[in-house]
Design an enzyme around this catalytic site. Sequence first.
Site, PDB file in Angstrom:
ATOM      1  N   ARG A 125      -8.292   6.237  -1.936  1.00  0.00           N
ATOM      2  CA  ARG A 125      -7.325   7.341  -2.285  1.00  0.00           C
ATOM      3  C   ARG A 125      -6.909   7.842  -0.900  1.00  0.00           C
ATOM      4  NH1 ARG A 125     -11.741  10.705  -5.676  1.00  0.00           N
ATOM      5  NH2 ARG A 125     -12.989  11.321  -3.835  1.00  0.00           N
TER       6      ARG A 125
ATOM      7  N   THR B 243      -6.601  10.397   2.089  1.00  0.00           N
ATOM      8  CA  THR B 243      -7.373  10.983   2.766  1.00  0.00           C
ATOM      9  C   THR B 243      -7.006  11.891   3.685  1.00  0.00           C
ATOM     10  OG1 THR B 243      -7.617   9.532   4.652  1.00  0.00           O
ATOM     11  CG2 THR B 243      -9.185   8.981   2.754  1.00  0.00           C
TER      12      THR B 243
ATOM     13  N   TRP C 123      -0.554  -0.102  12.076  1.00  0.00           N
ATOM     14  CA  TRP C 123       0.535  -0.771  11.448  1.00  0.00           C
ATOM     15  C   TRP C 123       1.173  -1.485  12.636  1.00  0.00           C
ATOM     16  CZ3 TRP C 123      -0.628  -3.038   7.078  1.00  0.00           C
ATOM     17  CH2 TRP C 123      -1.325  -2.328   6.078  1.00  0.00           C
TER      18      TRP C 123
ATOM     19  N   ARG D 129       8.303   6.625   0.228  1.00  0.00           N
ATOM     20  CA  ARG D 129       7.875   5.428   0.676  1.00  0.00           C
ATOM     21  C   ARG D 129       8.562   4.292   0.054  1.00  0.00           C
ATOM     22  NH1 ARG D 129       2.443   5.744   3.112  1.00  0.00           N
ATOM     23  NH2 ARG D 129       1.479   8.142   2.718  1.00  0.00           N
TER      24      ARG D 129
ATOM     25  N   CYS E  54     -10.133   6.571  10.065  1.00  0.00           N
ATOM     26  CA  CYS E  54     -10.764   7.055   8.932  1.00  0.00           C
ATOM     27  C   CYS E  54     -11.720   5.891   8.350  1.00  0.00           C
ATOM     28  CB  CYS E  54      -9.620   7.302   7.979  1.00  0.00           C
ATOM     29  SG  CYS E  54     -10.039   7.332   6.385  1.00  0.00           S
TER      30      CYS E  54
ATOM     31  N   CYS F 264     -10.836   4.528   4.994  1.00  0.00           N
ATOM     32  CA  CYS F 264      -9.659   3.778   5.298  1.00  0.00           C
ATOM     33  C   CYS F 264      -9.937   2.346   5.825  1.00  0.00           C
ATOM     34  CB  CYS F 264      -8.539   4.289   5.876  1.00  0.00           C
ATOM     35  SG  CYS F 264      -7.925   5.930   5.546  1.00  0.00           S
TER      36      CYS F 264
END
Length: 428
Positions: A150, A152, A163, A247, A354, A357
């Site tokens: 979820r 964070t 990315w 997004r 994270c 993640c």
Amino acid sequence: QVTGYLDDCTCDVETIDAFNNYKLFPRLNELLESDYFRYYKVNLQKPCPFWEDNSHCAMRDCAVQPCPSDEVPDGIRSGSYKYSEEANNLAEECEEAKRLGAVDDSLSKETRQAVLQWAQHDDSSDSFCEADDIHSPDAEYVDLLLNPERYTGYKGPDAWKIWNSIYEENCFKPQNVKRPLAAGRGDDGGDTFYKWLKGVCVEKRAFYRLISGLHASINIHLSARYLLQDTWSEKKWGPNITEFQQRFDEVLTNGEGPRRLKNLYFLYLIELRALSKVLPFFERPSFQLYTGNKSQDAAMKHLLLEILHLAKSFPLHFDENSFFAGNIKEAAKLKEEFRLHFKNISKIMDCVGCFKCRLWGKLQTQGLGTALKILFSENLIEKIPESGPSYGFQLTRQEIVALFNAFGRVSTSVKELENFRNILQNMR
């Protein structure tokens, strides 16, 4: 705006929605809540292999709570990647026989080490992922149900760097072709990029679309389980429509949003196809989802086979026979490039700052890598004997857990899209 047919496929969005949301998703969820699939062993301490990285996320929602090992079922702990009591016993006998018969004591320590490395290399030559060493002291079991994916708060330059590294260095893209909406992309609205994408072979196009689909899926999870309220008395998670629109809305993303969502459906088709192909491996009577609880193990195997048969019944499967179908030499070279690019992406997951993640990034890339391994091993899977070991094609427990949980995440994304559609319609 995401409707109709998908590029490079004979399938449409509506068929996937109906199949996933009403048939497959509820059963898959039940499977993933079982003991066999909820415990995943992962090493979150591996250093980033590509750049110096000290940017660990300090927010408390980034933390991962590992399991005390006595909470993990005995069957899972005793044979992390062996499937049954017989297999465990047999493996121990084999190890003993190997030790007594196969190790020539006159071999130097270095040579013995090299032999072991060759054996590991043989195991990994068909793998699309840099798998964690689950025997490392840093590898720990994590209960996926207690550490859900979820929002964070991990974002900004550090997340963007991950990315960017994936897209710029690992998607076969030349440096001079800018991604749409990437920094310094020029003002052509992505025209140059999509001209380039249209001009490359179907395999390279598919590679980009799989990564874009994975990115879209992760962004849907973050938008659907957003931190809406954080007070000392309670935390409330739920859908954040503004985050979702930023997004994926067609206008706000200059037309990129719907393309990203179509790539999510493409990813769904690829992983679904892999599930339909791997059925013979799981159908063998000797295969068990071994946790040590006999009645639950049998019930879960039954449910697993039901899901795989359901996957096989899907009417508009992706036809992967168009992949690597040209000149044999060229095809082999391209397949190896494909595998190494994907392997690199799995290594980049160790750079995610994270931990939560990182956990879900590693699991989802390993799951997709396992799906690709299945699709490229079809002739080996067809030759699996009904009884006895499957030497040509093998999946470890880690790969099995990652495969189904990764598909569970994509399936959840398709279901969450329906929820967002309904919210948006009610707002109009």
